[in-house]
Structures are given as structure tokens and as C-alpha cells.
Design a protein around this motif. Structure first.
Motif, short mmCIF file in Angstrom:
data_model
loop_
_atom_site.label_atom_id
_atom_site.label_comp_id
_atom_site.label_asym_id
_atom_site.label_seq_id
_atom_site.Cartn_x
_atom_site.Cartn_y
_atom_site.Cartn_z
N THR A 274 -36.99 14.52 -8.10
CA THR A 274 -35.61 14.19 -7.69
C THR A 274 -34.72 13.93 -8.90
O THR A 274 -33.59 13.43 -8.75
CB THR A 274 -35.61 12.96 -6.77
OG1 THR A 274 -36.43 11.93 -7.33
CG2 THR A 274 -36.11 13.31 -5.39
N ASP A 275 -35.18 14.27 -10.09
CA ASP A 275 -34.34 14.10 -11.28
C ASP A 275 -33.28 15.19 -11.39
O ASP A 275 -32.53 15.23 -12.36
CB ASP A 275 -35.18 14.05 -12.56
CG ASP A 275 -36.20 15.15 -12.65
OD1 ASP A 275 -36.26 16.01 -11.76
OD2 ASP A 275 -36.98 15.16 -13.63
N ILE A 276 -33.19 16.05 -10.37
CA ILE A 276 -32.09 17.01 -10.29
C ILE A 276 -30.82 16.33 -9.75
O ILE A 276 -29.74 16.92 -9.76
CB ILE A 276 -32.45 18.21 -9.40
CG1 ILE A 276 -32.70 17.77 -7.95
CG2 ILE A 276 -33.66 18.95 -9.96
CD1 ILE A 276 -32.87 18.92 -6.97
N ILE A 292 -30.87 17.85 -2.23
CA ILE A 292 -32.30 17.61 -2.40
C ILE A 292 -33.02 17.71 -1.06
O ILE A 292 -34.09 18.34 -0.95
CB ILE A 292 -32.55 16.24 -3.05
CG1 ILE A 292 -32.06 16.24 -4.50
CG2 ILE A 292 -34.03 15.86 -2.98
CD1 ILE A 292 -32.10 14.90 -5.19
N ILE A 293 -32.45 17.11 -0.04
CA ILE A 293 -33.06 17.17 1.29
C ILE A 293 -33.11 18.61 1.79
O ILE A 293 -34.12 19.05 2.37
CB ILE A 293 -32.29 16.25 2.26
CG1 ILE A 293 -32.50 14.78 1.85
CG2 ILE A 293 -32.74 16.48 3.70
CD1 ILE A 293 -31.60 13.79 2.59
N ALA A 294 -32.04 19.37 1.54
CA ALA A 294 -32.02 20.78 1.95
C ALA A 294 -33.05 21.59 1.18
O ALA A 294 -33.68 22.50 1.74
CB ALA A 294 -30.62 21.36 1.74
N ALA A 327 -37.56 9.34 0.78
CA ALA A 327 -37.94 8.92 2.13
C ALA A 327 -37.10 9.64 3.19
O ALA A 327 -37.63 10.10 4.21
CB ALA A 327 -37.77 7.41 2.26
N ASP A 328 -35.80 9.75 2.95
CA ASP A 328 -34.93 10.44 3.91
C ASP A 328 -35.36 11.90 4.07
O ASP A 328 -35.31 12.45 5.17
CB ASP A 328 -33.47 10.39 3.44
CG ASP A 328 -32.85 9.01 3.60
OD1 ASP A 328 -33.44 8.17 4.30
OD2 ASP A 328 -31.77 8.78 3.01
N SER A 329 -35.79 12.51 2.97
CA SER A 329 -36.23 13.91 3.04
C SER A 329 -37.49 14.05 3.87
O SER A 329 -37.61 14.96 4.70
CB SER A 329 -36.45 14.46 1.63
OG SER A 329 -36.82 15.81 1.68
N ILE A 330 -38.44 13.15 3.68
CA ILE A 330 -39.68 13.19 4.46
C ILE A 330 -39.38 12.95 5.94
O ILE A 330 -39.93 13.62 6.83
CB ILE A 330 -40.69 12.18 3.91
CG1 ILE A 330 -41.12 12.58 2.49
CG2 ILE A 330 -41.92 12.08 4.83
CD1 ILE A 330 -41.97 11.54 1.77
N LEU A 331 -38.49 12.00 6.22
CA LEU A 331 -38.11 11.73 7.61
C LEU A 331 -37.41 12.94 8.22
O LEU A 331 -37.60 13.25 9.40
CB LEU A 331 -37.20 10.50 7.67
CG LEU A 331 -37.87 9.16 7.31
CD1 LEU A 331 -36.83 8.07 7.13
CD2 LEU A 331 -38.88 8.76 8.38
#
Length: 355
Positions: A274-276, A292-294, A327-331
Motif C-alpha cells: 500500500t506504499d503506492i 488501492i481497493i480497486a 482492511a477495507d479492501s479485504i472487506l
């Protein structure tokens, strides 16, 4: 079978403590791997490096708050032993970690050089060994369940012979080598490295191994500038400072499709740094939390649509906000059905948690 009961079918020529790392889990457990020992903290020294050494614990807490996991549904890995590490690491490299000065260089925290090594082993390297065990276990679970996530790991700057960039053990290489050794159905692996930095560790380890296809998307203007390691990259995407969501996601989508056309892996190892994120002091890219989530959604969807097992590690990320994004991405992956618990009716859900 008891929670995390060791597998018993050990090959007679085994040179590593396979039973210690390859664990069976209950159907009611998500293949999400974590334990509190991942987190690093000693006299505030961890604050001298921009890496958030408590990120992993916060990711886990956010997942609990999101009612996805409970302590009893979380897979707890074992610590990688010296014999486990020797599947990839030379004895000389392992011995070099018994000198605090060498560990200080790897972690980029100079005061570590002045600590007695037994403290360095316990407070710095032991968390890395637990995370390494977690990556190896998450890969095994991905084969069984279709996916696995280690909340830690992703030490992609470490190779068999040297560490660096806050990476002391080559967990990505180890996970793949374990699969090749112990699963006869796993012949080919793809590494999709989307951390902001070039993954020079696993690249050096798999330089001459045609079984491993490496796709690496990274900022060409930052560490590690490892020209030799770049020779191992089969799908190379070099980004400029300040790359934004639209360009980034288009490049990842196009190149990942091309990679999957060129190479048909039995497993994907996804280094999801997530260092992007915009504002990251080391990544120097300009990707939003939604970007990141996308990105993670895109990678998992392609793998799951093709029925390729995928294992994710969380890798770099140097802002406190990244824990919530992970966490939001995993959810989000759960909400979209890209990941699921095997015994869904008995696994944690927002409705299944007590008020």
C-alpha cells in the motif's frame, strides 16, 4: 480435527519441519493468517523507521470491527525455524543475522546495532519469522481454499543471500519453494508484485527458474534500483513519480491480462503493498484509497474467474492510514464474493456477531 492441527503425512526425505508450518484449519476459519507476535515494538526504536511496525495488528482489529473475523476463526501461524529458512537462505546469511550491526542495516534502524543480539532476535527478527511462517501457511491454504491472505509478510527485498529494505527473510520465495516441494500439483507460480518498490529479492532468487513468472509494477525512481534483478522480470512496468489512479489501474489491468495470456500459473502470489498511496514518504506515487481497493479487487477477480489459487501478503505501506485501507479492501473482497469462508453458514458475518 483440532484447530491448527499439524498435517501428519510427512515425506521421508523431509529436511524442514513441515508439520510446524503447514497446519490444517477448521472449515469455519477464514484462510486469513495473523497472530499478535507479528507486531514489532521495543523502547520506541521501531519509530526510527518510517515503516509502521504495528500496522498488522491494526489491520486485524479493523477486520474484527468489520465483523469478518474473531479470534477463534483466525489462523495463527507458527514461527519459521532455522531449518525452514534454510530451504532458501544459506547458513552464512542466517549466521550474519546473529550480528546486530547487520540487522540494523537490513532494518535501516541504526541504534539496533548497539543492542545485544538476543534482544534483536526476540524483538525484531522473531516477528519477521512468525510473518514468514504465516506467508508459507497462507500459500498452502490458498491451494486448499482457492485463496489465502497473510496480514503480514511480503518481504520482497530479501533474497537467499542478503536482506535489505526492512526485509530480513525471503518469505515469498520460501512460500513458493515449499509449494513446489510438497504439492505435486503446483508446477508453475506467478508473482504479481504491486508494491511501489521493485521486488529485487524474489527476482534474484528466481533468476534462472522458468517455473516462476514475475510481474512487477513499481516506481522506477526509488529504491532499490537493482538492475541485475530486473533481468528476472517477465512483465515489467516502470512507473514515474506521481502516477495517478487512472493510468495506474489501466497499466495493471492491461499487463496482468497479458501476463495471464503468456503464462498459466498453478498459483498466484500477490504482493499487495500500500506504499503506492498518495503521500507515502517512500513510494512517491499518487494512488487514492479507492484506487488501492480497486486494484486488489481487479487482481482477485481475475484470479478467481480463472480458478487460480491466490495468496496475498500486505508488504509495504508507510502511513498509518494504510491499515484501514488494507482492511477495507479485504472487506470489499468479501462483499463482492471474491473471497469466502468454506463453511459459510458457520463463519463470522455481520449478522452472525453478537450485538
Amino acid at each position: 480435527m483440532a484447530e491448527n492441527e499439524p498435517i501428519k503425512d510427512v515425506s521421508k526425505d523431509e529436511i524442514v519441519d513441515r508439520c510446524n508450518l503447514y497446519l490444517d484449519i477448521k472449515e469455519t476459519q477464514w484462510p486469513i493468517v495473523y497472530r499478535p507476535e507479528y507486531n514489532i515494538g521495543f523502547l520506541g526504536l521501531e519509530k526510527l523507521h518510517p515503516f509502521d511496525a504495528g500496522k498488522w495488528g491494526r489491520v486485524y482489529q479493523y477486520l474484527k470491527e468489520g465483523k469478518m473475523v474473531r479470534d477463534d476463526t483466525t489462523v495463527k501461524p507458527e514461527e519459521a525455524s532455522e531449518n525452514d529458512l534454510k530451504v532458501v537462505h544459506s547458513q552464512s546469511y542466517i549466521n550474519s543475522l546473529k550480528w546486530s550491526m547487520n540487522v540494523a542495516g537490513i532494518t535501516e534502524v541504526p541504534p539496533v546495532a548497539f543492542l545485544p543480539n538476543f534482544i534483536v532476535q526476540r524483538k525484531v527478527l522473531k516477528p519477521f519469522r512468525y510473518q514468514t511462517g504465516g506467508t508459507i501457511l497462507a500459500a498452502k491454504l490458498a491451494i486448499e481454499r482457492g485463496w489465502g491472505i497473510n496480514i503480514g509478510g511480503g518481504f520482497h527485498h530479501c533474497s537467499g543471500e542478503r536482506g535489505g529494505g526492512f526485509c530480513a527473510y525471503a518469505d515469498i520465495t520460501l512460500a513458493i519453494k515449499f509449494l513446489f516441494k510438497y504439492d505435486t500439483n503446483i508446477k508453475k507460480a506467478m508473482i504479481v508484485d504491486l508494491d511501489a518498490h521493485q521486488g529485487n529479492g524474489h527476482e534474484r532468487d528466481f533468476m534462472e527458474d522458468s517455473r516462476v513468472y514475475i510481474m512487477d509494477v513499481y516506481n522506477r525512481g526509488i529504491y532499490p534500483h537493482d538492475g541485475f534483478a530486473k533481468r528476472a522480470i517477465r512483465k515489467k512496468v516502470e512507473l514515474a513519480h506521481g502516477t495517478t489512479d487512472t493510468e495506474y489501474l489501466d497499466l495493471v489491468n492491461k499487463n496482468f491480462d497479458e501476463a495471464l495470456t503468456e503464462f498459466h500459473p498453478d498459483v498466484i502470489v500477490y504482493n499487495a503493498g500500500t506504499d503506492i498511496l498518495k503521500g507515502d514518504p517512500l513510494g512517491n506515487l499518487d494512488i487514492s484509497p479507492k484506487g488501492i481497493i480497486a486494484r486488489d479487487e481487479m487482481v482477485f477477480k481475475k484470479a478467481r474467474d480463472l480458478k487460480i489459487p491466490i495468496m496475498m501478503v500486505t508488504s509495504g505501506g508507510y502511513q498509518r492510514s494504510t491499515a484501514q485501507i488494507i482492511a477495507d479492501s479485504i472487506l470489499n473482497l468479501r462483499a463482492l464474493g471474491h473471497i469466502a469462508c468454506k463453511a459459510a453458514e458457520n463463519c463470522p458475518t455481520p449478522e452472525g456477531f453478537p450485538a
